[in-house]
Enzyme design. Structure first.
Site, PDB file in Angstrom:
ATOM      1  N   GLU A 284       0.791  -1.077  -0.012  1.00  0.00           N
ATOM      2  CA  GLU A 284       0.050   0.059   0.039  1.00  0.00           C
ATOM      3  C   GLU A 284       1.033   1.372   0.080  1.00  0.00           C
ATOM      4  OE1 GLU A 284      -3.246  -2.085   2.944  1.00  0.00           O
ATOM      5  OE2 GLU A 284      -2.447  -0.154   3.361  1.00  0.00           O
TER       6      GLU A 284
ATOM      7  N   CYS B 136       3.427  -5.966  16.164  1.00  0.00           N
ATOM      8  CA  CYS B 136       2.895  -5.127  17.011  1.00  0.00           C
ATOM      9  C   CYS B 136       1.292  -5.377  17.150  1.00  0.00           C
ATOM     10  CB  CYS B 136       3.158  -3.683  16.445  1.00  0.00           C
ATOM     11  SG  CYS B 136       4.897  -3.201  16.524  1.00  0.00           S
TER      12      CYS B 136
ATOM     13  N   CYS C 104      -1.346  -3.659  14.849  1.00  0.00           N
ATOM     14  CA  CYS C 104      -1.010  -3.239  13.577  1.00  0.00           C
ATOM     15  C   CYS C 104      -1.423  -4.227  12.535  1.00  0.00           C
ATOM     16  CB  CYS C 104       0.428  -2.787  13.445  1.00  0.00           C
ATOM     17  SG  CYS C 104       0.842  -2.521  11.818  1.00  0.00           S
TER      18      CYS C 104
ATOM     19  N   GLY D 267       5.880  -2.328   7.075  1.00  0.00           N
ATOM     20  CA  GLY D 267       7.459  -2.681   7.084  1.00  0.00           C
ATOM     21  C   GLY D 267       8.154  -1.758   8.244  1.00  0.00           C
TER      22      GLY D 267
ATOM     23  N   SER E 161       7.903   5.125  17.170  1.00  0.00           N
ATOM     24  CA  SER E 161       6.832   4.631  17.725  1.00  0.00           C
ATOM     25  C   SER E 161       6.907   4.121  19.074  1.00  0.00           C
ATOM     26  CB  SER E 161       6.052   3.308  16.715  1.00  0.00           C
ATOM     27  OG  SER E 161       6.066   4.015  15.581  1.00  0.00           O
TER      28      SER E 161
ATOM     29  N   CYS F  94      -2.108   1.172   8.807  1.00  0.00           N
ATOM     30  CA  CYS F  94      -1.133   0.382   7.975  1.00  0.00           C
ATOM     31  C   CYS F  94      -1.525  -0.910   7.670  1.00  0.00           C
ATOM     32  CB  CYS F  94      -0.050   0.073   8.737  1.00  0.00           C
ATOM     33  SG  CYS F  94       0.830   1.579   9.323  1.00  0.00           S
TER      34      CYS F  94
HETATM   35  N1  SAH Z   1       7.863   0.122  11.645  1.00  0.00           N
HETATM   36  C1  SAH Z   1       7.420   1.330  11.589  1.00  0.00           C
HETATM   37  C2  SAH Z   1       6.864   1.978  10.568  1.00  0.00           C
HETATM   38  C3  SAH Z   1       5.695   1.506  10.080  1.00  0.00           C
HETATM   39  S1  SAH Z   1       4.118   1.692  11.410  1.00  0.00           S
HETATM   40  C4  SAH Z   1       7.106   2.012  13.056  1.00  0.00           C
HETATM   41  O1  SAH Z   1       6.573   1.239  13.671  1.00  0.00           O
HETATM   42  O2  SAH Z   1       6.982   2.995  13.138  1.00  0.00           O
HETATM   43  C5  SAH Z   1       3.634   3.333  11.153  1.00  0.00           C
HETATM   44  C6  SAH Z   1       3.044   4.064  12.302  1.00  0.00           C
HETATM   45  O3  SAH Z   1       1.551   3.534  12.254  1.00  0.00           O
HETATM   46  C7  SAH Z   1       3.494   3.648  13.508  1.00  0.00           C
HETATM   47  O4  SAH Z   1       3.578   4.633  14.521  1.00  0.00           O
HETATM   48  C8  SAH Z   1       2.446   2.275  13.860  1.00  0.00           C
HETATM   49  O5  SAH Z   1       2.520   2.306  15.373  1.00  0.00           O
HETATM   50  C9  SAH Z   1       1.168   3.193  13.245  1.00  0.00           C
HETATM   51  N2  SAH Z   1      -0.052   2.187  13.446  1.00  0.00           N
HETATM   52  C10 SAH Z   1       0.002   1.031  12.977  1.00  0.00           C
HETATM   53  N3  SAH Z   1      -1.359   0.361  13.190  1.00  0.00           N
HETATM   54  C11 SAH Z   1      -2.138   1.532  13.872  1.00  0.00           C
HETATM   55  C12 SAH Z   1      -3.296   1.431  14.105  1.00  0.00           C
HETATM   56  N4  SAH Z   1      -4.212   0.379  13.988  1.00  0.00           N
HETATM   57  N5  SAH Z   1      -3.872   2.801  14.314  1.00  0.00           N
HETATM   58  C13 SAH Z   1      -2.977   3.987  14.143  1.00  0.00           C
HETATM   59  N6  SAH Z   1      -1.823   3.605  14.010  1.00  0.00           N
HETATM   60  C14 SAH Z   1      -1.455   2.535  13.678  1.00  0.00           C
END
Ligand code: SAH
Length: 352
Positions: free
Chosen positions: A91, A115, A118, A161, A216, A335
């Site tokens: 995406e 995570c 996510c 990623g 994060s 994401c």
């Molecule tokens: N791996 C990297 C970049 C990808 S995630 C990282 O962890 O930073 C990018 C951002 O989107 C991160 O801050 C992640 O925590 C957030 N994210 C993931 N799932 C989410 C969700 N369900 N709601 C809001 N933010 C989310």
């Protein structure tokens, strides 16, 4: 056959050594690929015909094709599902911000970090994206905006990623896109987001580029953070914050800490005070993100008042804080959500 899209001028030069090509030819080729968006060698009419044939026999020019597009009803967010040569999909998201067009790039197909909140990580990681594939994401959006005489202005590496787990390709991509013969993209307009992979943060610090680092965090103590983000067991919270501090001191750039707000999980007053205390004395700001509920989990966004109170505490403690604008929730812009729906064939349920 090697894909020439994503190679630097020096790499083109090296690869073409056997073709006995004078080095100015590499510049011409790069100009065709990156400035004129050429899709084949045939039309490169300032190159001799023999060379064009030799190049076509040695290289392909592969970017990405878009197999699906979703537009949010407010017109702010457009999400593309892009497919690469081997059928792998990612995406890429365009967000029309008040300050310009921002693109959110995926650095891996899927994610291995696990995570809990996510969607990208639900099916693990398929593979790393190459330098050329990340560049192809930007090119796709640039070409899309070109019709309206616009372009990509800023870029966040915040799609699927973990960029630090694909470090060499990511850095290759950032250095290439910065080159004048490529998109001349300013490092100051780039943000790289990590779940807190300390060796990657340290390496990036040594590069000493004015790239914004975003970490994060999502919790203010090790117990909860380890539950939400398994990587915390390897790189605990205080070490991550120390790495962030060192990064901001070297680069003189403020580090952003991302904090997803999940109701009754990490949104109490105590969480806010703990977070503020962790970051005190650091050139840092916090970005609060009310969680995008993921279909597979049962977590909720805090009510608006709770978000407001959390924000107030951080501000009272002198931590510059923003709340992320809600964008594209009607197109499941968190994401990896669209990709999952597409790949699992459950997309229709959502969009019909
Ligand atoms: N791996 C990297 C970049 C990808 S995630 C990282 O962890 O930073 C990018 C951002 O989107 C991160 O801050 C992640 O925590 C957030 N994210 C993931 N799932 C989410 C969700 N369900 N709601 C809001 N933010 C989310």
């Amino acid at each position: 056959m090697e894909n020439i899209f994503g190679l630097t001028i020096q790499e083109i030069d090296k690869r073409c050594h056997e073709l006995q090509m004078p080095s100015y030819r590499s510049k011409q080729i790069a100009d065709w690929i990156y400035h004129k968006s050429a899709n084949s060698f045939e039309g490169m009419n300032n190159l001799p015909k023999d060379l064009r044939i030799a190049l076509a026999a040695q290289f392909s020019i592969l970017k990405a094709e878009c197999i699906k597009q979703w537009d949010s009803t407010d017109g702010v967010t457009t999400k593309f599902l892009l497919r690469f040569f081997d059928g792998v999909t990612v995406e890429t998201v365009l967000m029309r911000q008040p300050y310009g067009n921002s693109v959110c790039i995926s650095t891996q197909a899927g994610c291995a970090m696990g995570c809990a909140f996510c969607a990208s990580t639900l099916h693990g990681v398929t593979r790393n994206l190459t330098t050329g594939e990340m560049l192809a994401e930007v090119f796709w959006v640039n070409d899309y905006l070109h019709i309206k005489n616009q372009k990509v202005d800023t870029m966040v590496l915040m799609g699927s990623g973990e960029p630090m787990m694909n470090y060499d390709n990511v850095l290759g991509f950032l250095r290439l896109i910065h080159e004048k013969y490529c998109l001349n993209f300013g490092y100051r307009n780039i943000t790289i987001s990590t779940s807190g992979v300390i060796p990657g943060i340290k390496r990036l610090e040594k590069e000493d580029l004015p790239i914004t680092l975003s970490i994060s965090l999502h919790a203010a103590n090790d117990n909860l953070r380890s539950e939400l983000m398994p990587i915390n067991k390897k790189y605990p919270i205080h070490d991550v914050i120390a790495a962030g501090k060192a990064y901001s001191e070297t680069t003189r750039r403020r580090v952003t800490y991302e904090y997803i707000l999940i109701h009754d999980v990490n949104d109490t007053d105590k969480d806010a005070y703990d977070l503020a205390n962790l970051l005190r004395g650091q050139m840092a700001n916090v970005n609060l993100i009310p969680i995008n509920p993921v279909r597979e989990r049962n977590w909720k966004r805090p009510p608006k008042e709770r978000v407001g109170e959390f924000l107030n505490i951080l501000e009272k403690m002198h931590i510059p804080t923003t709340v992320r604008r809600e964008m594209g929730t009607d197109i499941q812009a968190a994401c990896g959500q669209l990709r999952n729906q597409y790949e699992c064939g459950i997309e229709r349920e959502f969009f019909d």
